[in-house]
Motif scaffolding. Structure first.
Motif, PDB file in Angstrom:
ATOM      1  N   ASN A 194       0.819  -1.216   0.000  1.00 44.37           N
ATOM      2  CA  ASN A 194       0.000   0.000   0.000  1.00 44.37           C
ATOM      3  C   ASN A 194       0.852   1.265   0.000  1.00 44.37           C
ATOM      4  O   ASN A 194       0.447   2.291  -0.538  1.00 44.37           O
ATOM      5  CB  ASN A 194      -0.921   0.015   1.221  1.00 44.37           C
ATOM      6  CG  ASN A 194      -1.966  -1.069   1.105  1.00 44.37           C
ATOM      7  OD1 ASN A 194      -2.322  -1.472   0.001  1.00 44.37           O
ATOM      8  ND2 ASN A 194      -2.438  -1.560   2.246  1.00 44.37           N
ATOM      9  N   ALA A 195       2.034   1.178   0.617  1.00 45.40           N
ATOM     10  CA  ALA A 195       2.832   2.400   0.762  1.00 45.40           C
ATOM     11  C   ALA A 195       3.568   2.769  -0.505  1.00 45.40           C
ATOM     12  O   ALA A 195       3.768   3.942  -0.801  1.00 45.40           O
ATOM     13  CB  ALA A 195       3.828   2.226   1.909  1.00 45.40           C
ATOM     14  N   VAL A 196       3.988   1.762  -1.255  1.00 42.15           N
ATOM     15  CA  VAL A 196       4.846   2.051  -2.407  1.00 42.15           C
ATOM     16  C   VAL A 196       4.030   2.476  -3.612  1.00 42.15           C
ATOM     17  O   VAL A 196       3.128   1.773  -4.055  1.00 42.15           O
ATOM     18  CB  VAL A 196       5.700   0.813  -2.768  1.00 42.15           C
ATOM     19  CG1 VAL A 196       6.521   1.105  -4.013  1.00 42.15           C
ATOM     20  CG2 VAL A 196       6.587   0.453  -1.607  1.00 42.15           C
ATOM     21  N   ASP A 197       4.367   3.655  -4.116  1.00 40.28           N
ATOM     22  CA  ASP A 197       3.692   4.182  -5.288  1.00 40.28           C
ATOM     23  C   ASP A 197       4.646   4.052  -6.464  1.00 40.28           C
ATOM     24  O   ASP A 197       5.805   4.440  -6.357  1.00 40.28           O
ATOM     25  CB  ASP A 197       3.343   5.646  -5.047  1.00 40.28           C
ATOM     26  CG  ASP A 197       2.766   6.283  -6.304  1.00 40.28           C
ATOM     27  OD1 ASP A 197       1.665   5.858  -6.685  1.00 40.28           O
ATOM     28  OD2 ASP A 197       3.432   7.157  -6.891  1.00 40.28           O
ATOM     29  N   PHE A 198       4.162   3.504  -7.575  1.00 45.93           N
ATOM     30  CA  PHE A 198       5.098   3.252  -8.668  1.00 45.93           C
ATOM     31  C   PHE A 198       5.721   4.536  -9.206  1.00 45.93           C
ATOM     32  O   PHE A 198       6.933   4.683  -9.263  1.00 45.93           O
ATOM     33  CB  PHE A 198       4.461   2.449  -9.800  1.00 45.93           C
ATOM     34  CG  PHE A 198       5.477   2.096 -10.850  1.00 45.93           C
ATOM     35  CD1 PHE A 198       6.267   0.958 -10.721  1.00 45.93           C
ATOM     36  CD2 PHE A 198       5.684   2.923 -11.946  1.00 45.93           C
ATOM     37  CE1 PHE A 198       7.240   0.652 -11.655  1.00 45.93           C
ATOM     38  CE2 PHE A 198       6.658   2.623 -12.885  1.00 45.93           C
ATOM     39  CZ  PHE A 198       7.435   1.492 -12.749  1.00 45.93           C
ATOM     40  N   ASP A 199       4.861   5.481  -9.604  1.00 41.77           N
ATOM     41  CA  ASP A 199       5.367   6.700 -10.253  1.00 41.77           C
ATOM     42  C   ASP A 199       6.345   7.451  -9.366  1.00 41.77           C
ATOM     43  O   ASP A 199       7.386   7.902  -9.802  1.00 41.77           O
ATOM     44  CB  ASP A 199       4.201   7.635 -10.587  1.00 41.77           C
ATOM     45  CG  ASP A 199       3.485   7.148 -11.818  1.00 41.77           C
ATOM     46  OD1 ASP A 199       4.031   6.202 -12.445  1.00 41.77           O
ATOM     47  OD2 ASP A 199       2.415   7.669 -12.137  1.00 41.77           O
ATOM     48  N   ASP A 200       5.942   7.574  -8.126  1.00 44.05           N
ATOM     49  CA  ASP A 200       6.743   8.372  -7.212  1.00 44.05           C
ATOM     50  C   ASP A 200       7.990   7.647  -6.754  1.00 44.05           C
ATOM     51  O   ASP A 200       9.103   8.099  -6.969  1.00 44.05           O
ATOM     52  CB  ASP A 200       5.874   8.687  -5.981  1.00 44.05           C
ATOM     53  CG  ASP A 200       5.853  10.169  -5.737  1.00 44.05           C
ATOM     54  OD1 ASP A 200       6.049  10.910  -6.722  1.00 44.05           O
ATOM     55  OD2 ASP A 200       5.657  10.564  -4.576  1.00 44.05           O
TER      56      ASP A 200
END
Ligand SMILES: Nc1ncnc2c1ncn2[C@@H]1O[C@H](COP(=O)(O)OP(=O)(O)OP(=O)(O)O)[C@@H](O)[C@H]1O
Ligand SMILES: [Mg+2]
Lengths: 258, 258
Positions: free
Chosen positions: B190-196
């Protein structure tokens, strides 16, 4: 020509006639290797001109020099073989870079050249596994791979047994005769020099003496005679003089076209 | 004030001169890159040397760092009763910071120094001049594959470091500290955002790869051609590359918020 503030080859002017074997003689440190590097464009003279094949290379950019170097072959004093490649790969290298020959054609040519310098079964050896004399011969074979118009050879005979010396001497003479290849050979080996040279350039402290071997042999100049008579005592004296010669200042270098 | 400026002026001038040279060097690499031949074989060799041979050290270090993060994170989070977010803490710190930065530092020590030493040794033994005499640009044949290999290997190694690190964090959090496996993984997911996070991580390691690749090749290429010169160049690669990685890390983080 000067390295930093250390001047070598001061006011030197010499010519290497085309289609001839010219031999450069001189004491250790007199600047023989430096002359070859100037002709190859590896070093740039501070003043004066270096003319190769009628073209002044002193003003050429590095990329223009690559065009000139494709017509040159050079054997370095230490061989300068690529030590991550085997003997076969080292010799194939110039052809892989600049020709469209197939792998088999290249291999055939490599074996031809190796045989010419008296080596066989060395394909898979790495440069570090070769003896000093073998390195020299592989390096000479590499310089000859592309049939250059002008061949620069730095001390091909040092570290070779008498038989190999004869072989290399005969090889150079044969190539020169059959292909009319211009050769500049740096050598300490007076007997073979006098046999093969069509032109001799002798670097002496502060001056250059040049001419055909016969003329040099009958020269009046005591220093020239001493150098050519292989008298070790005399040679050492010349070496002692050489040091004065090195300590000059920036000065013009002029070199006639090969 | 004037005197201070003058005193700063000289080293500053040197720095600017160096930067200019590195820029010209970079331009040269780019120029030869767009010209055939591709030199895939040399490139693959270099990726192997820089990348594959670093796999073990990257995995071991990644694992160790992940375990430390797991332990420290757990001890901190448990004070706030937030130990369920351990997956997020471990994952985000590895992806955004630890992975790219530590991989770059390790690769500098392991592969960057080797690149500098190898090029410097080639220069000292006249192999680079030998290439030039064969009309082959050493920047094309030697430098280019090494520099690009670093750019390509760095993100891959960094990814490996991150995976090993997350495994290490999992080991400590779930196996040792008894956090529920599902909780750990979903917190991470949930914490890891691909783009960011992921794209930023890749951007960082590509920039670091470029830095290490350029510095290590440049230092080798400009080394003084002696044993001492090569060893000094190698040391300077490690120092310069590590420091610039850390400095660039700050600016990338500040500018792109990754
Ligand atoms: N890179 C360099 N930096 C400074 N001085 C150099 C450099 N290379 C050569 N020299 C100096 O230039 C002089 C000529 O060197 P060179 O290598 O041309 O001599 P050489 O005639 O080939 O000698 P040898 O017979 O020993 O090979 C020497 O005195 C040497 O000290
Ligand atoms: Mg020499």
């Amino acid at each position: 020509m000067a390295y930093g503030s250390r001047a070598v080859l001061r006011g030197v002017s010499c010519a290497f006639p085309p289609g001839t074997i010219s031999v450069v003689l001189g004491g250790s440190g007199s600047g023989k290797s430096t002359i070859l590097k100037l002709v190859g464009g590896l070093l740039r003279a501070q003043a004066g001109q270096v003319v190769v094949g009628g073209r002044d290379i002193t003003s050429l950019s590095e990329s223009q020099l690559y065009g000139v170097r494709r017509r040159l072959g050079m054997m370095f004093q230490n061989g300068a073989l690529l030590d991550s490649l085997s003997v076969l790969e080292n010799l194939s290298f110039p052809l892989r870079e600049h020709s469209r020959l197939t792998r088999d054609q290249i291999k055939t040519r490599v074996h031809e050249r190796l045989a010419a310098v008296g080596l066989e079964d060395v394909d898979d050896l790495m440069p570090r596994e070769l003896s000093g004399g073998m390195v020299k011969r592989v390096a000479l074979a590499r310089a000859l791979m592309q049939d250059p118009e002008i061949l620069l050879v730095d001390e091909p005979f040092s570290g070779l047994d008498p038989l190999s010396t004869k072989l290399i001497e005969a090889l150079l003479v044969r190539i020169n005769r059959t292909r009319g290849m211009t050769m500049i050979v740096v050598s300490h080996h007076i007997p073979s020099t006098m046999r093969m040279a069509g032109h001799v350039v002798l670097l002496l402290p502060g001056s250059v003496v040049q001419g055909d071997p016969a003329a040099l042999r009958s020269s009046e100049d005591a220093r020239v005679r001493r150098f050519l008579t292989e008298d070790t005592d005399a040679s050492e004296q010349i070496l002692a003089h050489t040091h004065e010669f090195e300590a000059g200042e920036h000065a013009p270098v002029r070199r006639g076209g090969a | 004030m004037l005197r201070l400026l003058r005193r700063l002026g000289r080293p500053l001038g040197k720095v600017i001169e160096q930067l200019g040279r590195i820029a010209a060097f970079t331009g040269h690499i780019l120029a030869v890159t767009v010209h055939p031949p591709l030199r895939l074989r040399e490139f693959v060799d270099e990726v192997f040397k820089a990348g594959v041979l670093s796999i073990l050290i990257i995995c071991v270090s990644g694992m160790a760092v992940g375990m430390v993060l797991g332990l420290q994170g757990y001890n901190t989070l448990v004070r706030f009763g937030a130990e369920n977010s351990l997956g997020a803490v471990v994952g985000l710190s590895l992806i955004r910071e630890m992975g790219p930065v530590l991989t770059a530092l390790l690769t500098t020590g392991r592969a960057g120094s080797a690149v500098t030493a190898e090029i410097g040794a080639m220069k000292a033994t006249e192999q680079l001049d030998g290439l030039r005499m064969m009309a082959v640009d050493p920047i094309d044949y030697v430098i280019r594959p090494k520099a690009w290999a670093m750019v390509v290997a760095m993100p891959l190694l960094s990814a490996l470091f991150i995976v090993a690190g997350i495994a290490g964090g999992y080991l400590v959090g779930v196996v040792l500290m008894g956090i529920d496996s599902g909780t750990f993984l979903s917190s991470l997911e949930n914490a890891v955002d691909f783009d960011d996070d992921v794209a930023g991580s890749i951007l960082k390691s590509v920039i670091f790869g470029t830095l290490v690749g350029l510095i290590s090749t440049y230092r080798g290429y400009s080394a003084t051609p002696t044993s001492a010169g090569v060893s000094a160049a190698t040391t300077s690669t490690v120092v310069l590359a590590s420091v610039s990685v850390l400095i660039f890390d700050y600016f990338i983080t500040a500018l792109w918020r990754v």
